[in-house]
Design a protein around this motif. Structure first.
Motif, PDB file in Angstrom:
ATOM      1  N   ALA A 209      50.789  21.141  79.655  1.00 17.76           N
ATOM      2  CA  ALA A 209      52.051  20.410  79.836  1.00 17.76           C
ATOM      3  C   ALA A 209      52.216  19.999  81.294  1.00 17.76           C
ATOM      4  O   ALA A 209      52.646  18.872  81.590  1.00 17.76           O
ATOM      5  CB  ALA A 209      53.234  21.266  79.388  1.00 17.76           C
ATOM      6  N   SER A 210      51.847  20.891  82.199  1.00 24.11           N
ATOM      7  CA  SER A 210      51.968  20.583  83.623  1.00 24.11           C
ATOM      8  C   SER A 210      51.109  19.393  84.003  1.00 24.11           C
ATOM      9  O   SER A 210      51.521  18.528  84.776  1.00 24.11           O
ATOM     10  CB  SER A 210      51.575  21.807  84.463  1.00 24.11           C
ATOM     11  OG  SER A 210      52.466  22.872  84.240  1.00 24.11           O
ATOM     12  N   GLN A 363      55.826  28.179  90.654  1.00 26.97           N
ATOM     13  CA  GLN A 363      54.562  27.839  91.308  1.00 26.97           C
ATOM     14  C   GLN A 363      53.580  27.220  90.301  1.00 26.97           C
ATOM     15  O   GLN A 363      53.345  27.759  89.232  1.00 26.97           O
ATOM     16  CB  GLN A 363      53.937  29.102  91.917  1.00 26.97           C
ATOM     17  CG  GLN A 363      52.738  28.830  92.809  1.00 26.97           C
ATOM     18  CD  GLN A 363      53.109  28.078  94.071  1.00 26.97           C
ATOM     19  OE1 GLN A 363      54.211  28.220  94.566  1.00 26.97           O
ATOM     20  NE2 GLN A 363      52.207  27.252  94.568  1.00 26.97           N
ATOM     21  N   GLY A 364      53.025  26.081  90.668  1.00 24.16           N
ATOM     22  CA  GLY A 364      52.019  25.451  89.822  1.00 24.16           C
ATOM     23  C   GLY A 364      52.575  24.584  88.710  1.00 24.16           C
ATOM     24  O   GLY A 364      51.819  23.996  87.940  1.00 24.16           O
ATOM     25  N   VAL A 365      53.897  24.472  88.605  1.00 22.79           N
ATOM     26  CA  VAL A 365      54.505  23.650  87.553  1.00 22.79           C
ATOM     27  C   VAL A 365      55.261  22.498  88.202  1.00 22.79           C
ATOM     28  O   VAL A 365      56.144  22.720  89.026  1.00 22.79           O
ATOM     29  CB  VAL A 365      55.464  24.478  86.678  1.00 22.79           C
ATOM     30  CG1 VAL A 365      56.145  23.583  85.640  1.00 22.79           C
ATOM     31  CG2 VAL A 365      54.713  25.613  85.997  1.00 22.79           C
ATOM     32  N   ILE A 366      54.890  21.280  87.858  1.00 19.83           N
ATOM     33  CA  ILE A 366      55.567  20.116  88.407  1.00 19.83           C
ATOM     34  C   ILE A 366      56.908  19.926  87.716  1.00 19.83           C
ATOM     35  O   ILE A 366      57.063  20.233  86.532  1.00 19.83           O
ATOM     36  CB  ILE A 366      54.697  18.847  88.276  1.00 19.83           C
ATOM     37  CG1 ILE A 366      55.269  17.712  89.122  1.00 19.83           C
ATOM     38  CG2 ILE A 366      54.571  18.417  86.811  1.00 19.83           C
ATOM     39  CD1 ILE A 366      55.258  17.976  90.591  1.00 19.83           C
ATOM     40  N   PHE A 367      57.867  19.448  88.472  1.00 19.19           N
ATOM     41  CA  PHE A 367      59.190  19.183  87.923  1.00 19.19           C
ATOM     42  C   PHE A 367      59.348  17.665  87.860  1.00 19.19           C
ATOM     43  O   PHE A 367      59.631  17.029  88.872  1.00 19.19           O
ATOM     44  CB  PHE A 367      60.254  19.814  88.822  1.00 19.19           C
ATOM     45  CG  PHE A 367      61.575  20.019  88.158  1.00 19.19           C
ATOM     46  CD1 PHE A 367      61.728  21.013  87.210  1.00 19.19           C
ATOM     47  CD2 PHE A 367      62.656  19.213  88.471  1.00 19.19           C
ATOM     48  CE1 PHE A 367      62.968  21.216  86.599  1.00 19.19           C
ATOM     49  CE2 PHE A 367      63.876  19.408  87.855  1.00 19.19           C
ATOM     50  CZ  PHE A 367      64.026  20.410  86.920  1.00 19.19           C
ATOM     51  N   ILE A 439      61.108  18.212  80.064  1.00 16.13           N
ATOM     52  CA  ILE A 439      60.094  19.267  79.937  1.00 16.13           C
ATOM     53  C   ILE A 439      60.010  19.800  78.507  1.00 16.13           C
ATOM     54  O   ILE A 439      58.911  19.894  77.947  1.00 16.13           O
ATOM     55  CB  ILE A 439      60.356  20.408  80.940  1.00 16.13           C
ATOM     56  CG1 ILE A 439      60.166  19.898  82.377  1.00 16.13           C
ATOM     57  CG2 ILE A 439      59.421  21.596  80.690  1.00 16.13           C
ATOM     58  CD1 ILE A 439      60.485  20.919  83.451  1.00 16.13           C
ATOM     59  N   PRO A 440      61.150  20.144  77.870  1.00 17.92           N
ATOM     60  CA  PRO A 440      61.058  20.620  76.476  1.00 17.92           C
ATOM     61  C   PRO A 440      60.404  19.618  75.536  1.00 17.92           C
ATOM     62  O   PRO A 440      59.662  20.008  74.634  1.00 17.92           O
ATOM     63  CB  PRO A 440      62.518  20.878  76.091  1.00 17.92           C
ATOM     64  CG  PRO A 440      63.198  21.180  77.382  1.00 17.92           C
ATOM     65  CD  PRO A 440      62.529  20.286  78.384  1.00 17.92           C
TER      66      PRO A 440
END
Length: 511
Positions: A209-210, A363-367, A439-440
């Motif tokens: 997903a990221s 950390q490590g997850v783009i928003f 995101i969901p």
């Protein structure tokens, strides 16, 4: 100073209609009395003839008992008490009023909390010292009233007995007012809720997903600029976004990022501008610029960016909200518009950078906030224009021989000291939307995709490449395989198999 009339009876002020007839006071009265060339504050103050107290989008209305005396001192006390700190108006005023008049005001009430704030702000804004002795008594008071505006923890100024809790430096200091919307967002603690949601997702799905969200955000950021980049270019910029927060913010880092975002620099000068700049169109007949936004003068860019970088350091204060910091820095950057091209994408990169640096995101997850901005593009334009359009009334400029703009007056303070409340509200809305929808939706899609793939693996032993193609065809045709797909790529499927696949797709993806 004594001959000025401050309180003014009005129905309309600078084209802004009052909710009722009343007396203009505070910053509005000061702007009028000294003919200050500044954009109007988002809210003006009015004393009601009907003795009522309420607020509208553009006005704070007070009862007769709030009426200040008709002096500069008391108008300033009223403004600081009820309208908060307006650095731009105050600096323009301090240049317009003789130094000895300000000294007289402070001497008349040197221990008063609002007078001390005024004294500090004069010396801070003008970087000059008044002929007044240091105070040696009195409780410390905040420069910003934290009931009205958001502030950092701050440091003490013993001379004035105040705490400088301004979230910036004299070179760059946007301010944000407390509003019901912002307080609701902040109290909702979106960061913790987001991390709780992400922790509930299987690690493999979250990693995939990221990756998708990174590309989605990159493409959205280009689309906002009316560009349609190839996948390689979008992935390259997505990689840069994915590293947001890793390196300290600096002018050199911004220039490095511009080189990544600009694929072909044959017709663009990379680095800081060395001429004027604007956002807008050109007259089709004369070729003259038709600005929607006028950028900071190129002579001011270095000072403004120095201030922006320093303010960013101050906003790393753990007490200052991450989204508010991102709004102030990112929108401040795009208003300055320091580069010839790439400003918009770097502006949105800065949102990622600050949210990551202040650990709002995992950390490590783009928003992927750019995806939400794209979905609310009209609101985005309005919030940019809410700053840019009022500036056009106070910036004097002329057309250059190459159809650019040359700014003729002093404008640096317009980019240093602005009200970022509307920008912060917009960004928080997008952050909330990203958490609750963007995101969901991506995670849900991947989970559905995996379920559908398992079905195809079990029933047909279909290879991954063919699964991806099948899903794409079904997505494009509302869950039904097209005649072309049945005759070519999926001609091996029987009619009953096609019906079963389409039915399963609709069940899993809830078509």
């Amino acid at each position: 100073m004594k001959n000025k009339q401050y309180s003014l009876k009005i129905k309309v002020f600078h084209g802004i209609e009052a909710p009722e007839e009343g007396t203009l006071v505070g910053y509005g009265a000061i702007i009028q009395a000294y003919a200050l060339q500044v954009p109007m504050p988002n809210q003006l103050a009015l004393i009601s003839f009907k003795n009522r107290k309420y607020s509208t989008a553009s006005w704070k209305v007070f009862t007769a008992r709030h009426q200040p005396e008709d002096t500069l001192h008391k108008q300033l006390v009223f403004a600081l008490k009820y309208e908060g700190v307006n650095l731009l108006v105050l600096k323009k005023l301090f240049h317009a009023v003789p130094k000895q008049d300000i000294e007289s005001i402070i001497k008349s009430e040197s221990l008063g909390q609002y007078t001390r704030r005024l004294w500090f702000l004069y010396e801070w804004l003008l970087e000059a010292t008044l002929h007044l002795p240091d105070l040696n008594s009195g409780n410390y008071v905040n420069v910003l009233d934290t009931k009205l505006q958001y502030a950092i923890k701050g440091t003490r100024s013993a001379r004035h007995r105040v705490i400088n809790n301004l979230p910036g430096t004299v070179d760059f200091c946007p301010l944000i007012f407390k509003t019901q919307k912002l307080e609701t967002h902040i109290n909702a603690n979106l960061s913790d809720k987001k991390n709780t949601f992400l922790n509930s997702i299987h690690k493999d799905v979250l990693q995939r997903a990221s990756s998708f969200l990174l590309l989605k955000d990159s493409k959205a950021s280009f689309t906002i600029e009316n560009e349609n980049p190839g996948t390689n270019r979008a992935m390259r910029w997505g990689k840069a976004i994915g590293q947001a927060g890793n390196k300290p913010l600096s002018v050199a880092e911004l220039e490095r990022l511009q080189q990544i975002v600009i694929e072909n620099a044959r017709f663009i000068k990379l680095g800081l501008r060395d001429e004027g700049g604007f956002v807008g169109e050109y007259d089709r007949i004369s070729g003259d610029p038709l600005p929607e936004h006028i950028s900071a003068k190129h002579q001011d860019i270095a000072s403004l960016l120095k201030g922006l970088v320093s303010a960013n350091v101050l906003m790393q204060d753990a007490t200052y909200d991450a989204v508010l910091a991102a709004a102030s820095i990112a929108f401040g950057f795009v208003f300055i518009h320091p580069f010839e091209d790439g400003n918009g994408r770097l502006h949105r990169y800065l949102i990622h950078h600050i949210l990551a640096k202040k650990e709002f995101i995992k950390q490590g997850v783009i928003f992927p906030v750019s995806a939400s901005i794209l979905d609310h593009i009209d609101d985005y334009r309005k919030v940019l224009e809410s700053y840019s359009h009022p500036l056009l009334d106070v910036i004097k400029w002329k057309v250059t021989k190459d159809n650019n703009v040359e700014v003729l007056n002093h404008t640096i303070d317009l980019y240093r000291y602005f009200d970022a409340t509307k920008q912060a509200e917009f960004l928080y809305d997008c952050v909330d939307d990203t958490l609750k929808r963007v995101i969901p939706e991506e995670v849900n899609y991947l989970q559905n995709y995996d379920a559908f793939k398992r079905y195809l693996d079990n029933e047909f032993e279909m290879p991954d490449k063919m699964v991806a193609l099948l899903v794409r065809f079904l997505e494009q045709n509302n869950g039904v395989l097209s005649k072309r797909a049945l005759e070519k790529e999926f001609s091996a499927l029987k009619k009953e198999e096609v019906k079963a696949i389409e039915a399963q797709y609709k069940v899993i993806f809830a078509i």
